[in-house]
Design an enzyme around this catalytic site. Structure first.
Site, short mmCIF file in Angstrom:
data_model
loop_
_atom_site.label_atom_id
_atom_site.label_comp_id
_atom_site.label_asym_id
_atom_site.label_seq_id
_atom_site.Cartn_x
_atom_site.Cartn_y
_atom_site.Cartn_z
N GLU A 176 -3.34 18.71 -9.49
CA GLU A 176 -3.91 19.29 -10.70
C GLU A 176 -5.41 19.56 -10.55
O GLU A 176 -6.22 19.16 -11.39
CB GLU A 176 -3.63 18.38 -11.91
CG GLU A 176 -3.65 19.14 -13.23
CD GLU A 176 -3.01 18.37 -14.37
OE1 GLU A 176 -2.00 17.69 -14.15
OE2 GLU A 176 -3.53 18.49 -15.48
N HIS A 181 1.63 20.57 -24.75
CA HIS A 181 1.38 19.13 -24.68
C HIS A 181 0.08 18.70 -25.36
O HIS A 181 -0.04 17.54 -25.73
CB HIS A 181 1.38 18.66 -23.21
CG HIS A 181 2.76 18.54 -22.64
ND1 HIS A 181 3.63 19.60 -22.54
CD2 HIS A 181 3.44 17.47 -22.13
CE1 HIS A 181 4.76 19.19 -21.99
NE2 HIS A 181 4.67 17.90 -21.73
N ASN A 234 1.39 21.70 -18.83
CA ASN A 234 1.03 21.02 -20.08
C ASN A 234 1.17 21.92 -21.30
O ASN A 234 0.72 21.55 -22.39
CB ASN A 234 -0.40 20.49 -20.00
CG ASN A 234 -0.53 19.40 -18.95
OD1 ASN A 234 0.41 18.64 -18.72
ND2 ASN A 234 -1.66 19.34 -18.29
N ARG A 261 -1.32 23.60 -11.91
CA ARG A 261 -0.44 22.55 -12.41
C ARG A 261 -0.64 22.30 -13.90
O ARG A 261 0.27 21.87 -14.61
CB ARG A 261 -0.65 21.24 -11.61
CG ARG A 261 0.38 20.18 -11.99
CD ARG A 261 0.45 19.00 -11.02
NE ARG A 261 1.49 18.09 -11.51
CZ ARG A 261 2.13 17.20 -10.78
NH1 ARG A 261 1.86 17.07 -9.51
NH2 ARG A 261 3.07 16.44 -11.31
N LYS A 278 9.13 23.84 -11.45
CA LYS A 278 8.15 22.76 -11.30
C LYS A 278 7.74 22.62 -9.83
O LYS A 278 6.56 22.43 -9.53
CB LYS A 278 8.69 21.43 -11.84
CG LYS A 278 7.66 20.32 -11.70
CD LYS A 278 7.75 19.23 -12.73
CE LYS A 278 6.60 18.24 -12.56
NZ LYS A 278 6.71 17.08 -13.43
N GLU A 325 11.57 20.80 -22.60
CA GLU A 325 10.82 21.03 -21.35
C GLU A 325 11.44 22.20 -20.57
O GLU A 325 10.73 22.88 -19.82
CB GLU A 325 10.78 19.76 -20.49
CG GLU A 325 10.22 18.51 -21.20
CD GLU A 325 8.69 18.41 -21.20
OE1 GLU A 325 8.02 19.35 -20.73
OE2 GLU A 325 8.18 17.38 -21.68
N ARG A 361 0.82 -1.22 0.00
CA ARG A 361 0.00 0.00 0.00
C ARG A 361 0.85 1.27 0.00
O ARG A 361 0.41 2.33 0.47
CB ARG A 361 -0.97 0.03 1.18
CG ARG A 361 -1.94 -1.12 1.14
CD ARG A 361 -3.12 -0.91 2.06
NE ARG A 361 -4.03 -2.03 1.95
CZ ARG A 361 -3.84 -3.21 2.55
NH1 ARG A 361 -2.79 -3.39 3.33
NH2 ARG A 361 -4.69 -4.18 2.38
N HIS A 395 0.71 16.11 -27.94
CA HIS A 395 0.12 14.79 -27.75
C HIS A 395 -0.57 14.33 -29.02
O HIS A 395 -0.47 13.16 -29.42
CB HIS A 395 -0.87 14.83 -26.58
CG HIS A 395 -1.55 13.53 -26.32
ND1 HIS A 395 -1.11 12.64 -25.36
CD2 HIS A 395 -2.62 12.94 -26.90
CE1 HIS A 395 -1.89 11.58 -25.36
NE2 HIS A 395 -2.82 11.73 -26.29
N HIS A 421 8.77 12.47 -27.32
CA HIS A 421 7.85 13.31 -26.54
C HIS A 421 8.29 14.79 -26.53
O HIS A 421 7.51 15.68 -26.83
CB HIS A 421 7.74 12.77 -25.11
CG HIS A 421 6.98 13.68 -24.20
ND1 HIS A 421 5.60 13.79 -24.26
CD2 HIS A 421 7.38 14.56 -23.24
CE1 HIS A 421 5.21 14.69 -23.36
NE2 HIS A 421 6.26 15.16 -22.72
N LYS A 449 3.87 12.42 -10.09
CA LYS A 449 2.97 11.71 -11.00
C LYS A 449 3.64 10.43 -11.46
O LYS A 449 4.79 10.45 -11.92
CB LYS A 449 2.65 12.57 -12.23
CG LYS A 449 1.53 13.56 -12.01
CD LYS A 449 1.08 14.12 -13.36
CE LYS A 449 0.01 15.16 -13.21
NZ LYS A 449 -0.39 15.73 -14.50
#
Ligand code: NAD
Ligand code: ZN
Length: 373
Positions: free
Chosen positions: A242, A254, A251, A247, A232, A190, A126, A258, A272, A148
């Site tokens: 987010e 992105h 993106n 946050r 960041k 980035e 857990r 994407h 990416h 994340k």
């Protein structure tokens, strides 16, 4: 020889604050850095075959110097490793290693290894602890910080995951010495992103120092990683999960990126970070078209990305699709919220904002024009 600086940045997240240490040579001091966080004299490490080939012996020696023995799980490199099957392998490995909740496992590698190992750590008993040792520029400036974690499924990228913060992040810019140039460039996109979000001064720094950084300059690497991590950390601390939209600024580039990654099958055709570079140019040009920012600023962004060898226009990709199809990929992006498509647009360099009411038909028409060159 000039002394290369180092940096320590606190990521101040409620309940679990942690530190990002950035310093050349950190990998050779790894044992001493992690020793205070370990309860035993052994540690489980997850990595991929490329990283193992370049760094496993050095890491074993560094841990050995602090009396720590490592057990390694070496996975195949590449995005396909962020899968259910590999997640099961990591979980089984950690359980076989008798990892307990208060133990810390090490993720040594790029964003793929960090995301996968972090997710496994979120589940084992857990939730056990983990330490990020990022070895790509992308992972050092972005994915190792913020908590994340995720895998990909047949339905899409990063659709299954958890928020699970690391106990410590150790970024050694020297590990980038073995990283392929194309990966370094992709990660650099980035860094530029943080400048465009809310730090025009950082973008100016990039214009002067970006090429030097990509070529491997030690001082430029530390500066770029430290400024990116600080940016960041600030954004993540303001909106860890987010929820408020802060946050979401991360993106930038992105949503377009994407769509391009999806259209090119998440393959070597477009890494990416390359998608993000193109996506930032498109976000800027779309912002100009919406009357939000000066064409000169969009030109400056494209010119900088071009100057460091990153993609900056759609032409060379040779896509055989129309704008509608690219816009449709955006609809499948998980960032879609209750049917509206939130878009990150710019009012200028360092002035990104979340536009909530962007008309997808306008985006498709814009992309048709961009595809036509
Ligand atoms: N969690 C987050 O917040 C977050 C943020 C951005 C991206 N990501 C994820 O990160 C992933 C991309 O990360 P990445 O660009 O680091 O890719 P990656 O982990 O696949 O690494 C890129 C390539 O470089 C190799 N490599 C790594 N370090 C090396 C080194 N020091 N020397 C030689 N080769 C090395 C790897 O084996 C791989 O072939 C994506 O899955 C993306 O979804 C996550
Ligand atoms: Zn990204």
């Amino acid at each position: 020889m000039a002394v290369i600086p180092s940096a320590r940045i606190a990521v101040d997240i409620a309940g679990a604050p942690y530190e990002v240490r950035i310093a050349p040579g950190l990998i050779d001091r790894l044992g001493h850095e992690v020793r205070p966080l370990l309860r035993k004299d052994k540690v489980a490490i997850v990595t991929d075959a490329h990283v193992a080939a370049a760094w496993q012996a050095r890491v074993d020696a560094a841990l050995g110097a602090a009396g720590i023995t490592a057990s390694w799980l070496v996975l195949p490199p590449g995005e396909a490793t962020k899968s259910w099957a590999m997640l099961a392998r990591v979980v089984d490995f950690l359980i076989a290693e008798e990892v307990e909740r208060r133990d810390r496992v090490i993720a040594l590698g790029g964003g793929v290894i960090g995301d996968l190992t972090g997710f496994a750590a979120a589940m084992v008993k857990r939730g056990c602890g983990f330490i990020q040792v990022p070895t790509t520029l992308l992972a050092q400036v972005d994915s190792s910080v913020g908590g994340k974690t995720a895998i990909n499924t047949a339905a899409g990228k990063n659709l299954v995951g958890a928020f699970h913060q690391p106990a410590l992040v150790l970024a050694d810019p020297d590990t980038l010495d073995t990283l392929p140039l194309r990966e370094t460039r992709a990660g650099y996109a980035e860094v530029v992103k943080y400048g465009l979000i809310d730090d025009a001064d950082l973008f100016g720094w990039c214009e002067i120092n970006g090429a030097r950084l990509i070529a491997g300059d030690g001082e430029a690497r530390v500066t770029a990683i430290a400024r990116s991590v600080a940016a960041k950390a600030r954004i993540v601390a303001a909106d860890e999960k987010e929820l408020t939209g802060v946050r979401a600024l991360l993106n930038l580039g992105h949503t377009f990126g994407h769509a391009l990654e999806a259209e090119t099958g998440f393959s070597d055709r477009l890494l990416h970070g390359e998608g993000v570079a193109l996506g930032m140019v498109l976000a800027a040009r779309f912002s100009v078209r919406q009357g939000l920012m000066h064409g000169q600023d969009a030109g400056r962004i494209a010119a900088h990305l071009k100057s460091v060898g990153l993609p900056w226009s759609l032409g060379p990709l040779g896509l055989a699709c129309n704008g509608r199809r690219l816009a449709d990929h955006m609809l499948h992006d998980k960032k879609m919220d209750a049917g509206t498509l939130p878009f990150l647009l710019l009012r200028g360099i360092g002035r990104t904002f979340l536009a909530k009411d962007v008309d997808l038909a306008e985006v498709a028409a814009f992309l048709d024009d961009e595809l036509a060159g």
